[in-house]
Scaffold this motif. Structure first.
Motif, short mmCIF file in Angstrom:
data_model
loop_
_atom_site.label_atom_id
_atom_site.label_comp_id
_atom_site.label_asym_id
_atom_site.label_seq_id
_atom_site.Cartn_x
_atom_site.Cartn_y
_atom_site.Cartn_z
N LEU A 115 28.82 -0.58 41.87
CA LEU A 115 28.27 -0.39 40.52
C LEU A 115 28.36 -1.74 39.83
O LEU A 115 29.43 -2.35 39.76
CB LEU A 115 29.06 0.65 39.73
CG LEU A 115 28.59 0.86 38.29
CD1 LEU A 115 27.23 1.58 38.27
CD2 LEU A 115 29.62 1.65 37.48
N PHE A 116 27.20 -2.21 39.33
CA PHE A 116 27.15 -3.46 38.59
C PHE A 116 26.88 -3.14 37.12
O PHE A 116 26.01 -2.32 36.81
CB PHE A 116 26.06 -4.38 39.13
CG PHE A 116 26.30 -4.81 40.55
CD1 PHE A 116 25.70 -4.12 41.59
CD2 PHE A 116 27.12 -5.88 40.84
CE1 PHE A 116 25.92 -4.50 42.91
CE2 PHE A 116 27.35 -6.27 42.16
CZ PHE A 116 26.75 -5.57 43.19
N ILE A 117 27.62 -3.81 36.26
CA ILE A 117 27.40 -3.68 34.81
C ILE A 117 27.03 -5.06 34.29
O ILE A 117 27.81 -6.02 34.41
CB ILE A 117 28.66 -3.17 34.07
CG1 ILE A 117 29.18 -1.89 34.71
CG2 ILE A 117 28.34 -2.94 32.60
CD1 ILE A 117 30.52 -1.41 34.13
N ARG A 118 25.82 -5.16 33.75
CA ARG A 118 25.37 -6.45 33.18
C ARG A 118 25.70 -6.48 31.70
O ARG A 118 25.75 -5.43 31.03
CB ARG A 118 23.85 -6.60 33.35
CG ARG A 118 23.39 -6.80 34.76
CD ARG A 118 21.89 -7.08 34.78
NE ARG A 118 21.13 -5.97 34.18
CZ ARG A 118 20.84 -4.86 34.82
NH1 ARG A 118 21.25 -4.68 36.06
NH2 ARG A 118 20.15 -3.91 34.22
N ASP A 119 25.90 -7.70 31.18
CA ASP A 119 26.15 -7.87 29.74
C ASP A 119 27.20 -6.86 29.26
O ASP A 119 26.96 -6.05 28.35
CB ASP A 119 24.84 -7.70 28.96
CG ASP A 119 24.98 -8.02 27.49
OD1 ASP A 119 24.20 -7.47 26.68
OD2 ASP A 119 25.88 -8.81 27.13
N SER A 120 28.34 -6.87 29.88
CA SER A 120 29.37 -5.87 29.60
C SER A 120 29.78 -5.91 28.12
O SER A 120 29.80 -6.96 27.48
CB SER A 120 30.58 -6.08 30.50
OG SER A 120 31.08 -7.40 30.37
N GLN A 121 30.08 -4.72 27.60
CA GLN A 121 30.43 -4.54 26.20
C GLN A 121 31.83 -3.93 26.09
O GLN A 121 32.28 -3.23 27.00
CB GLN A 121 29.42 -3.60 25.54
CG GLN A 121 27.98 -4.07 25.61
CD GLN A 121 27.78 -5.34 24.81
OE1 GLN A 121 28.13 -5.41 23.63
NE2 GLN A 121 27.21 -6.36 25.45
N PRO A 122 32.51 -4.15 24.97
CA PRO A 122 33.83 -3.51 24.79
C PRO A 122 33.78 -1.99 24.97
O PRO A 122 34.75 -1.39 25.44
CB PRO A 122 34.21 -3.90 23.37
CG PRO A 122 33.52 -5.21 23.14
CD PRO A 122 32.20 -5.10 23.89
N SER A 123 32.64 -1.39 24.63
CA SER A 123 32.51 0.06 24.78
C SER A 123 32.44 0.49 26.26
O SER A 123 32.52 1.68 26.56
CB SER A 123 31.25 0.56 24.07
OG SER A 123 30.10 -0.09 24.59
N ASP A 124 32.30 -0.47 27.17
CA ASP A 124 32.34 -0.16 28.60
C ASP A 124 33.77 -0.04 29.12
O ASP A 124 33.99 0.33 30.28
CB ASP A 124 31.62 -1.25 29.42
CG ASP A 124 30.14 -1.35 29.10
OD1 ASP A 124 29.58 -2.46 29.18
OD2 ASP A 124 29.53 -0.30 28.77
N SER A 125 34.75 -0.36 28.30
CA SER A 125 36.15 -0.27 28.70
C SER A 125 36.50 1.17 29.00
O SER A 125 36.42 2.04 28.14
CB SER A 125 37.06 -0.82 27.60
OG SER A 125 36.80 -2.18 27.35
#
Lengths: 113, 111
Positions: free
Chosen positions: B74-84
């Motif tokens: 699983l790749f997450i681009r432009d990760s955000q604090p809400s992805d924590s």
């Protein structure tokens, strides 16, 4: 939206007590599951049910039993709680037939003293 | 040998980073490959799933399956604090009923 609810968010019991964890789903799903989640061990399946009054053992059924008297309700029973049953317990429901998403409840954090 | 292996982390990245999460598995009967996201003190929620091999993209998230290597990502681009959150991979065979979960990877995205 599917909703799976669990009777308690936090529960503290003493060794030897009988413990009931209840799970209710509102989407008329046939399949229901009980997991426990522990750090480093992930989600492990305790029991599941495909229909009312029907149950199947999962990977770690020892020390647990279940009851499914109504389609929407699936109960997990710890006959005599022990400290090694301290864990997060998660209930899930799923529509019958092929692949379908499992929907989880918020979990019950059980501590056995 | 466990059915599914997943690095537990924890993983800590700065906001905007690309995140890569991975699982390996041993059973070639698995056909459905899922990623669940679990926020603290909540139950897991399905993020995305893939049937058989290939890639699937949903916004900033891309799921990849390599059945020849028995490896999913699983790749997450432009990760955000809400992805924590904790990310769990889950696999199922063609019957689709029973899922096998990885141990989960804890991700923190630092603002």
């Amino acid at each position: 939206d599917v909703k799976v609810t669990q009777s308690s968010r936090y529960l503290v019991k003493r060794t030897g007590e009988k413990v009931f964890l209840e799970c209710v789903q509102d989407m008329d799903h046939e399949n229901m599951f009980w997991y426990r989640q522990d750090p480093g061990l992930g989600l492990r399946l305790i029991y599941f049910s495909y229909d009312v009054k029907m149950k199947e053992k999962g990977d770690i059924p020892e020390g647990y039993s279940v009851s499914r008297e109504k389609k929407e309700r699936f109960s997990l029973i710890l006959e005599s709680a022990s400290t090694n049953q301290t864990s997060m317990y998660l209930c899930a429901s799923q529509e019958l037939g092929g692949y379908n998403e499992q929907f989880f409840g918020p979990g019950t954090r059980l501590t056995v003293l | 040998q466990k059915e599914v292996e997943q690095d537990p982390g924890p993983l800590s990245v700065p906001e905007g980073a690309i995140v890569s999460l991975n699982c390996t598995y041993s059973n070639s009967a698995f056909q459905y490959f899922m990623w669940y996201r679990q926020y603290s003190r909540k139950g897991p929620e399905l993020l995305m799933y893939t049937y058989s091999s290939g890639n699937k993209e949903d916004g900033r998230f891309t799921a990849q399956v390599d059945k020849s290597s028995k490896y999913i990502s699983l790749f997450i681009r432009d990760s955000q604090p809400s992805d924590s959150a904790t990310y769990l991979c889950a696999l199922a065979s063609n019957t689709g009923n029973q899922f096998y979960f990885g141990t989960g990877t804890s991700l923190t995205v630092i603002p």
